[in-house]
Design an enzyme around this catalytic site. Structure first.
Site, short mmCIF file in Angstrom:
data_model
loop_
_atom_site.label_atom_id
_atom_site.label_comp_id
_atom_site.label_asym_id
_atom_site.label_seq_id
_atom_site.Cartn_x
_atom_site.Cartn_y
_atom_site.Cartn_z
N ASP A 121 -4.78 -3.79 -10.99
CA ASP A 121 -4.46 -3.44 -9.27
C ASP A 121 -3.69 -1.77 -9.73
OD1 ASP A 121 -5.70 -2.17 -7.19
OD2 ASP A 121 -4.45 -3.79 -6.06
N GLY A 126 -2.37 -6.89 4.48
CA GLY A 126 -1.80 -7.03 5.63
C GLY A 126 -0.86 -5.85 5.01
N LYS A 180 6.47 -9.01 2.52
CA LYS A 180 5.04 -8.78 2.76
C LYS A 180 4.24 -10.06 3.70
CE LYS A 180 0.89 -6.98 -0.46
NZ LYS A 180 0.83 -5.98 -0.86
N ILE A 229 6.78 -1.16 7.49
CA ILE A 229 6.98 0.13 7.25
C ILE A 229 5.73 0.38 6.02
CG2 ILE A 229 9.63 0.29 6.18
CD1 ILE A 229 8.72 -1.60 4.18
N GLY A 230 4.71 -0.20 6.09
CA GLY A 230 3.62 -0.74 5.41
C GLY A 230 2.37 -1.21 5.75
N LYS A 231 1.52 -0.56 5.48
CA LYS A 231 0.29 -1.33 6.06
C LYS A 231 -0.77 -1.45 4.89
CE LYS A 231 -0.28 -1.76 11.28
NZ LYS A 231 0.38 -1.25 11.83
N GLY A 232 -1.25 -2.51 4.34
CA GLY A 232 -2.15 -2.36 2.80
C GLY A 232 -4.02 -3.13 3.99
P1 ATP Z 1 -4.24 -2.22 -0.63
O1 ATP Z 1 -3.72 -3.44 0.40
O2 ATP Z 1 -5.36 -1.77 -0.87
O3 ATP Z 1 -3.16 -2.51 -2.52
P2 ATP Z 1 -1.77 -1.49 -0.19
O4 ATP Z 1 -0.98 -1.39 -2.17
O5 ATP Z 1 -1.34 0.41 -0.06
O6 ATP Z 1 -3.18 -0.92 -0.35
P3 ATP Z 1 0.91 -3.31 0.29
O7 ATP Z 1 1.21 -3.40 -1.04
O8 ATP Z 1 0.36 -3.72 1.82
O9 ATP Z 1 -0.67 -2.42 0.61
O10 ATP Z 1 1.44 -2.05 0.77
C1 ATP Z 1 1.92 -0.89 2.07
C2 ATP Z 1 2.26 0.25 1.53
O11 ATP Z 1 3.81 -0.75 1.74
C3 ATP Z 1 2.89 0.95 0.37
O12 ATP Z 1 2.28 2.00 0.19
C4 ATP Z 1 4.17 1.15 0.71
O13 ATP Z 1 4.53 2.77 1.29
C5 ATP Z 1 5.09 -0.27 1.31
N1 ATP Z 1 5.32 -0.98 0.83
C6 ATP Z 1 4.78 -1.76 -0.73
N2 ATP Z 1 6.29 -2.95 -1.25
C7 ATP Z 1 6.98 -2.45 -0.41
C8 ATP Z 1 8.87 -2.74 -1.28
N3 ATP Z 1 9.15 -3.49 -1.87
N4 ATP Z 1 9.08 -1.60 -0.81
C9 ATP Z 1 9.33 -0.11 0.29
N5 ATP Z 1 7.73 -0.30 0.94
C10 ATP Z 1 6.73 -0.45 0.46
MG MG Z 2 0.47 -2.87 -2.82
#
Ligand code: ATP
Ligand code: MG
Length: 354
Positions: A192, A82, A99, A76-79
């Protein structure tokens, strides 16, 4: 859990329906049972005692989640650090977000990380995303989080472009309550705060996530895996490497709100993308130039004043989460009772559910 045998056509003779004997057979869910026999609309099943009621949802304090018990549904997401996956608990059907941050950490850092993750896990507040369990295994940190089916404020902002003031005030109020909890009860700085770390759901809740995670990444930044997250929302005192505290999060909050209101990151983007030169340029601008402000011809004086109370360059001049809760921008729209639930669900493309 043992599945029962289904015997669809079995006729069961129930005892006379006097109150005493019925009470013995009637369970809370409206089915009849006696011993290991369960009778409902679907027929009769032989069940184990524990199967009669739905299993209770897993609580953060249960300490019973293991990776072996969850199925992956989808990414559902990539940061930068990870990926985040939607996962489902095999036995209760509950959804979670998993995550996974890849990082090979030296033995000596693991204790520190375990400590940080424990702080994460002990957070109990409706405005902070629940962390159910975390593991370090085979070069990756896995964190099982509460699933927020609306995704992040960043995802949402991409769809709506800008958020009108009354909605923004309602969102902000929840973020402030989360910050109040982190700052005044847990005594932690988020470090953050940014749109992707504010998560929303279909019932109109807004919760802060990833506190502590950035500290973990920062603490291991001397290692091969350097912190590569965005520095855009970082306060001037952090950029210059000085001492910083809770007020650093307030700076970030101000920038996030201004971005939501105007649809643009408050500092004009550095020239030509991501080169190191532009990155330093942005950092220099944040430190050297006057702070951004909300255009007074487009926004209420209360909103402009709220932003200014957050983005003071001197941390001492910024208001605290507690003080901001009483700010007129937060109180002025309270009577409107805005419905964030319909707002979050009304933006067309489906929320990040199945
Ligand atoms: P960074 O890695 O720079 O902190 P980020 O915050 O976008 O960036 P992640 O924390 O890995 O990276 O989250 C990526 C995406 O995953 C988010 O933008 C969100 O869309 C989704 N996400 C993260 N945590 C959850 C959660 N608990 N429930 C639903 N979606 C989530
Ligand atoms: Mg995040």
């Amino acid at each position: 859990m043992r599945r029962g045998n289904l015997i669809p056509n079995l006729k069961l003779t129930l005892p006379p329906p006097d109150e005493v004997s019925l009470a013995k057979f009637l369970t809370q869910s409206g089915t009849f049972m006696d011993g290991n026999l369960l009778v409902n609309r679907d027929g009769v099943r032989i069940v184990s005692q524990t199967e009669v009621e739905a299993p209770p949802p897993i609580k953060p304090t249960d300490n019973q989640l293991s990776l072996a018990d969850i199925d992956t549904i989808k990414v559902i997401g990539k940061g930068n650090g990870g990926i985040v996956q939607l996962v489902q608990h095999k036995w209760t059907g509950q959804f979670f977000a998993l995550k996974v941050i890849q990082m090979n950490i030296e033995e000596s850092y693991r204790r520190q990380i375990a400590q940080e993750l424990k702080i994460n896990q002990s957070a109990q507040c409706s405005y902070v995303v629940v962390c159910y369990q975390s593991f370090y295994d085979n070069g990756a940190i896995s964190i099982i989080l509460e699933y927020m089916d609306g995704g992040s404020l960043l995802d949402f902002l991409k769809k709506v472009k800008t958020v009108p003031e009354p909605y923004l005030a309602a969102i902000c109020k929840q973020v402030l309550k989360g910050l109040l909890y982190l700052h005044h009860e847990k005594h932690v700085i988020h470090r953050d705060l940014k749109p992707s770390n504010l998560l929303i759901n279909h019932i109109g809740e807004v919760k802060i996530t990833d506190f502590g995670v950035s500290a973990i990444l920062a603490s291991t930044s001397g290692q091969a895996n350097t912190f590569v997250g965005t520095y855009n929302y970082m306060s001037p005192e952090r950029i210059v490497g000085g001492k910083y505290g809770y007020k650093s999060d307030i700076w970030s909050l101000g920038l996030v709100l201004l971005e939501c209101a105007t649809g643009q990151f408050p500092y004009s983007p550095p020239e030509q993308g991501e080169g190191w030169g532009s990155f330093y340029e942005l950092m220099e601008t944040i430190v050297e130039e006057p702070p951004p402000s909300a255009p007074s011809d487009q926004f209420s004086p209360q909103f402009c004043s709220f932003i200014s109370a957050c983005v003071q360059k001197e941390p001492e001049a910024r208001l605290s989460a507690n003080q901001l809760m009483a700010h007129p921008f937060i109180t002025m729209y309270e009577d409107l009772d805005v419905d964030l639930s319909s707002y979050f669900t009304s933006v067309g493309s489906p929320l990040a559910t199945l």
